[in-house]
Design an enzyme around this catalytic site. Structure first.
Site, PDB file in Angstrom:
ATOM      1  N   SER A   1      -9.951  -0.839   7.123  1.00 21.80           N
ATOM      2  CA  SER A   1      -9.356  -0.636   5.800  1.00 21.80           C
ATOM      3  C   SER A   1      -8.627  -1.840   5.211  1.00 21.80           C
ATOM      4  CB  SER A   1      -8.397   0.550   5.835  1.00 21.80           C
ATOM      5  OG  SER A   1      -9.134   1.745   5.818  1.00 21.80           O
TER       6      SER A   1
ATOM      7  N   LYS B   1       0.861  -1.193   0.000  1.00 22.25           N
ATOM      8  CA  LYS B   1       0.000   0.000   0.000  1.00 22.25           C
ATOM      9  C   LYS B   1       0.891   1.235   0.000  1.00 22.25           C
ATOM     10  CE  LYS B   1      -3.962   1.877   2.634  1.00 22.25           C
ATOM     11  NZ  LYS B   1      -4.791   1.700   3.843  1.00 22.25           N
TER      12      LYS B   1
ATOM     13  N   SER C   1      -9.856   1.452   2.868  1.00 26.47           N
ATOM     14  CA  SER C   1      -8.976   2.258   2.043  1.00 26.47           C
ATOM     15  C   SER C   1      -7.900   1.448   1.303  1.00 26.47           C
ATOM     16  CB  SER C   1      -8.289   3.313   2.902  1.00 26.47           C
ATOM     17  OG  SER C   1      -7.389   2.701   3.813  1.00 26.47           O
TER      18      SER C   1
END
Ligand SMILES: [Zn+2]
Lengths: 490, 512
Positions: free
Chosen positions: B178, B79, B154
């Site tokens: 997330s 990420k 997310s």
């Protein structure tokens, strides 16, 4: 109608703690390095970095708080104080808000010259926080460019806040001197104001006696004072300014918000600083990146024991056990612990605490200044000075030449005997003195007559002749012997 | 069977036996990325050359029989919120478009020490704020199961990359769900460890007291392997826990005996999709068939969890994101334009004789701050900064932030009481399967409510895991969430793995 006022003063002192590294990262705290060379991702607030508390800084803060007689709560935490400023890279300062690491202490102050009654100044709180960087405004170029140096960012500061317990600029100055002395004694800070290791802000207002009762004027915070002298001058100026303002406006506390004024040392005035309304809300909240710190009473006790004798205790000991005047004790204490220790040896070995104090506060301090050295490098060890004092008392060193002997000891790094030999000083014994006086009186019958007629100062001529014949004679003793002989003569 | 359909744990066995090289494996994933990434948009940056070079280095070590890290030769997607020295790290924000950190996050250091191969950086909601990956400043990631739908967020990029077979496993972060929520919506395994289990050093902060780095994988084994490689105390993170890390990958295949599974009364209320409810109830039956006992429990304060989360997280965010001001790093507004604008404003006020306006006119510094933040942040980030600033303001602090902290404590107590009776809690991960892209765009509150089952674990600091447990009639994955007490990741992983081994859901792949 007469109105009298009292000046009410509280101080906020920021002290830089003497750690090698910063409060939340490993960067050096050394003063004077090239800009931005003592920085890392943590103290420049780069995304993703996290603070880790410097345990040593916390310990120095604890030492200071204990020395200031503060209560040490078992639990303290870190809070973020939020405001936007370019020298604060995270746009928040890690500080302590509602649970400071110490509170409710005190510092006793007194003036050896009697300028005010001895008093206790209460300490509201002392808390740790990180320092900001420095903004250097390039005003010469006129472009409004600013340069930022983050070397200082993250340096550990202890903010010590007093209660508004001081009533004059002299009390405020004395408080600062006493605080600085304490911090230097326990070695937690170098207290160098020029390098910013010690910064002072003052809160001041007046309590005015009016026929309607006591009235307080609006509180003013004074900033930018770069020396204790500046603090004293700024407070005197501000008290007078507030008094004038009161007479003109009759504005009371609460009629106007707290004002911040900067001290202009050259002009000798305080000037109002523009304060934006929005800057007053710091939106404090607990810093989620740091864990609370706990302190046990055992830890506090062991710190208390490790501190040793603090200036107040030492001062008390000098006055009671060594019978020194408040003034002499104060002069000695202000020189720092090593000189006090030197004094203790001189006083104990010479057996004359008062003479020891005189020698240390006058001749030793002058010598240190002349030689630009420190007490551990002084050419006259404490034992040698004690020996000198003893020999002066016993008459082995003629007192009029004592300073010469001392000077010779300094110059030749030698003991009393060697110094006397160098100067050719020999002690004159009593029988010699008597013989000399008898001889001189016999040769000067007019002097005897003058003295008998009441002109005692006529002895002076005899003393002068005696000194010419033997420079080691003690004039006081010559005078005593002559008077004794004249009285005893038929 | 396609090579990229295998799990990371399966690849690792092949790499260790020498039946495949890291270069071959990495190339297979790069080929897969080449084939499907344009449809999915899971990545912000892919560095194939660097990945192949890292893979070759691992192969060389392997050939020379040098000691190898735990993840030796396994390609991984990361990420775009973890700092890596010299590598752009954007947090999917304009604000950090060109930001290259001068240091490594601890998790990155540990992945490198484990000899993992870095494929690239995955898309996310800007600064991890969002549940759909739509708030990214760069691109919209699509759900590999239905390209019209969101992968969640997310960490939507990491979830989609694993679901589309573009990476065997991936790193995500979980502040309010997330990792677990996109794992559920994308039909992969996602795990958020205990708060403090993985160092946050180098993780760009959203909400510091809730953020936690975790793992995505094709199987629970993958999650165990990845967690084991990145977990452990870090002196650079004061909130990281100084406790030993159990060897999860060695114990994960041992089923839990007589496990007590709790199901939460409040989870099965109105708003829960009937297909999701049926899948969860079926999963509970699977546990029963495996010897587990089922227990109804209550988490009475869970109804306040979303409200609590949306006070605490924005409050911390408003402070954490204050540093993005254009002064020291990141985006800065165009200075000439800014000065011209300021001069024009001044002239206008002077012409109009507006003395108050002139007095209130920004300094150049303040105008620089305003423009930088207005241009650098997207609307969701601004919304949360404003929410948090408000909640921490004088006069509101007690009513919002302080009250939220109190409720947080009650939520934690709910879990303590529940875990006195059960070993694991099982339930839904989201009220419904993946929603359509744009469906929530005009309604931030609806999107916040998607977090209803996930935020409690962050508020309580406990570990949570999501794994596939079904499919809707329309072919969308349904996720099962498991939660365990703090530091009981071993129990959580074993409990999840025993379900996984008894079912086939994790073997389903998105047809893309
Ligand atoms: Zn630093």
């Amino acid at each position: 109608m007469t109105e009298l006022y009292t000046t009410i003063i509280g101080l906020e002192v920021h002290v830089q703690l003497a750690t090698a590294s910063k409060l939340f990262c490993g960067c050096s705290t050394r003063f004077g390095a090239e800009p931005n060379t003592q920085t890392c991702p943590v103290c420049t607030g780069l995304p993703g970095t996290l603070p880790v508390m410097n345990r040593h800084a916390f310990e120095l803060a604890l030492q200071t708080a204990v020395a200031l007689n503060c209560e040490i709560p078992a639990f303290t935490k870190w809070d973020r104080k939020q405001y936007y400023y370019p020298d604060l890279p995270k746009n928040y300062q890690i500080s302590q808000y509602d649970l400071p690491m110490s509170q409710h202490g005190h510092l006793d102050i007194s003036d050896p010259k009697g300028g005010f009654e001895p008093k206790r100044v209460r300490i509201l709180r002392a808390h740790l926080e990180e320092d900001a960087g420095k903004s250097l405004h390039d005003e010469i170029a006129g472009k409004g460019d600013s340069l930022i140096d983050l070397n200082r960012t993250g340096t550990p500061l202890l903010e010590i806040v007093s209660e508004p317990d001081m009533r004059s600029s002299l009390e405020a100055k004395t408080f600062l001197n006493e605080l600085k002395l304490l911090l230097t004694y326990i070695g937690v800070s170098d207290c160098n104001m020029q390098e910013g290791s010690l910064r002072v802000d003052a809160n001041v207002n007046l309590h005015i006696d009016t026929p309607q009762g006591k009235v307080a004027t609006p509180i003013v915070e004074i900033k930018n004072m770069n020396s204790f002298r500046a603090v004293e001058r700024a407070l005197d100026y501000e008290a007078q300014r507030q008094w004038r303002e009161w007479q003109e406006t009759k504005r009371k506390l609460g009629d106007a918000p707290k004002q911040t004024r900067g001290w202009d040392d050259v002009a000798g005035v305080t000037r109002g600083q523009r304060s934006k309304e929005e800057s007053s809300d710091y939106r404090y909240f607990p810093d989620p990146d740091l864990v609370p710190v706990t302190t046990t009473s055992t830890e506090v006790d062991s710190i208390r024991q490790s501190l040793g004798e603090l200036p107040a205790t030492l001062r008390n000991r000098l006055e009671t056990d060594f019978s020194l005047s408040a003034y002499d004790a104060d002069v000695l204490i202000k020189q720092g612990r090593p000189i006090v220790d030197y004094y203790f040896v001189v006083a104990e070995e010479s057996g004359d605490t008062k003479a020891a104090a005189n020698w240390v506060t006058q001749d030793i301090l002058r010598t240190l200044k002349d030689l630009n050295t420190t007490i551990d490098a002084i050419p006259v060890p404490a034992a040698a000075l004690a020996d000198l004092i003893r020999k002066i008392k016993s008459g082995d060193v003629p007192s009029p030449r004592a300073r010469e002997v001392f000077q010779a000891m300094v110059e030749n790094r030698c003991d009393v005997a060697a110094a006397m030999e160098k100067l050719g000083i020999a002690a004159v014994d009593e029988s010699e003195l008597f013989a000399l006086c008898q001889k001189l009186l016999a040769a000067n019958p007019k002097t005897i007559a003058d003295v008998r007629a009441g002109k005692v100062q006529a002895i002076g001529a005899i003393i002068g002749q005696a000194k010419k014949q033997n420079p080691n004679v003690d004039p006081t003793r010559i005078r005593e012997i002559c008077l004794q002989l004249i009285e005893a003569a038929p | 069977m396609v090579l990229t359909d295998l799990s990371a744990a399966e690849h690792l066995r092949n790499l260790e036996s020498g039946s495949i090289s890291s270069v071959e494996l990495t190339q297979a994933y790069l080929d897969r990325i080449e084939a499907v990434e344009k449809k999915v948009d899971a990545f912000l940056r892919i560095d194939g050359d660097r990945a192949l070079q890292q893979a070759a280095e691992v192969d060389a070590k392997h050939a020379k029989r040098q000691p190898l890290g735990r993840l030796a030769g396994l390609p991984i997607a990361i990420k775009d919120i973890l700092c890596e020295r010299g590598q752009t790290t954007t947090c999917a924000s304009r604000m950090l478009e060109h930001f290259r950190p001068p240091y490594d996050a601890t998790a990155i250091t540990r992945l490198r020490a484990a000899d993992a191969v870095f494929l690239g950086r995955t898309n996310m909601d800007e600064f991890a704020m969002g549940g759909s990956t739509e708030s990214s400043a760069y691109k919209v990631t699509r759900n590999p199961w239905d390209l019209e739908r969101s992968p969640g967020g997310s960490s939507g990029g990491s979830a989609a990359a694993v679901a589309a077979g573009m990476a065997p496993f991936a790193i995500g972060t979980d502040t309010g769900g997330s990792i677990r929520q996109p794992a559920g919506l994308c039909g992969v395994v996602g795990m958020k460890p205990t708060y403090g289990r993985v160092s946050r050093y180098g993780l760009v902060a959203y909400a510091s007291s809730l953020d936690q780095i975790g793992a995505f994988g094709q199987s629970v084994e993958d999650a165990a392997l990845l967690l084991e490689s990145i977990a452990g105390h870090d002196p650079r993170d004061s909130t990281s826990l100084n406790v030993p890390v159990p060897p999860y990958s060695q114990t994960v295949n041992k089923p839990l005996a007589n496990v007590r599974i709790g199901w939460v009364r409040e989870h099965f209320g109105p708003g829960l999709d009937s297909e999701v409810e049926a899948a969860i109830r079926a999963a509970l039956e699977v546990y029963k068939s495996l010897g587990a006992t089922l227990h109804e429990i209550s988490l009475p304060h869970s109804k306040y969890a979303v409200a609590t989360y949306y006070v605490i997280a924005p409050s911390e965010a408003s402070s954490n994101l204050a540093r993005y001001d254009g002064v020291h790093f990141g985006y800065r507004t165009d200075e000439n334009e800014m000065l011209a604008e300021l001069a024009a404003d001044r002239k206008r006020l002077e012409t109009g004789g507006d003395k108050i306006g002139l007095d209130r006119l920004d300094s150049a510094l303040v105008r620089m701050y305003r423009r930088t933040r207005a241009e650098g942040f997207g609307p969701e980030v601004k919304r949360r900064i404003m929410l948090g600033t408000y909640a921490l303001s004088a006069g509101y602090y007690d009513a919002y932030y302080l009250k939220a902290l109190k409720v947080r404590r009650l939520i934690r107590q709910d879990f303590d009481q529940a875990f006195a009776k059960v070993d694991l809690i099982a339930g839904p991960i989201t009220p419904a399967p993946a929603f359509k892209i744009g469906e929530m765009a005009g309604d931030p509150l609806a999107l916040y409510l998607v977090d209803i089952y996930t935020v409690s674990a962050n508020l309580a600091g406990i570990p949570g895991l999501c794994l596939p447990c079904g499919q809707s009639k329309t072919g969308l994955p349904i996720g099962l969430q498991l939660q365990a007490p703090a530091l009981e990741e071993d129990r959580l992983l074993r409990g999840a793995r025993m379900y996984e081994q008894a079912t086939h859901w994790h073997k389903n792949r998105a047809m893309i």
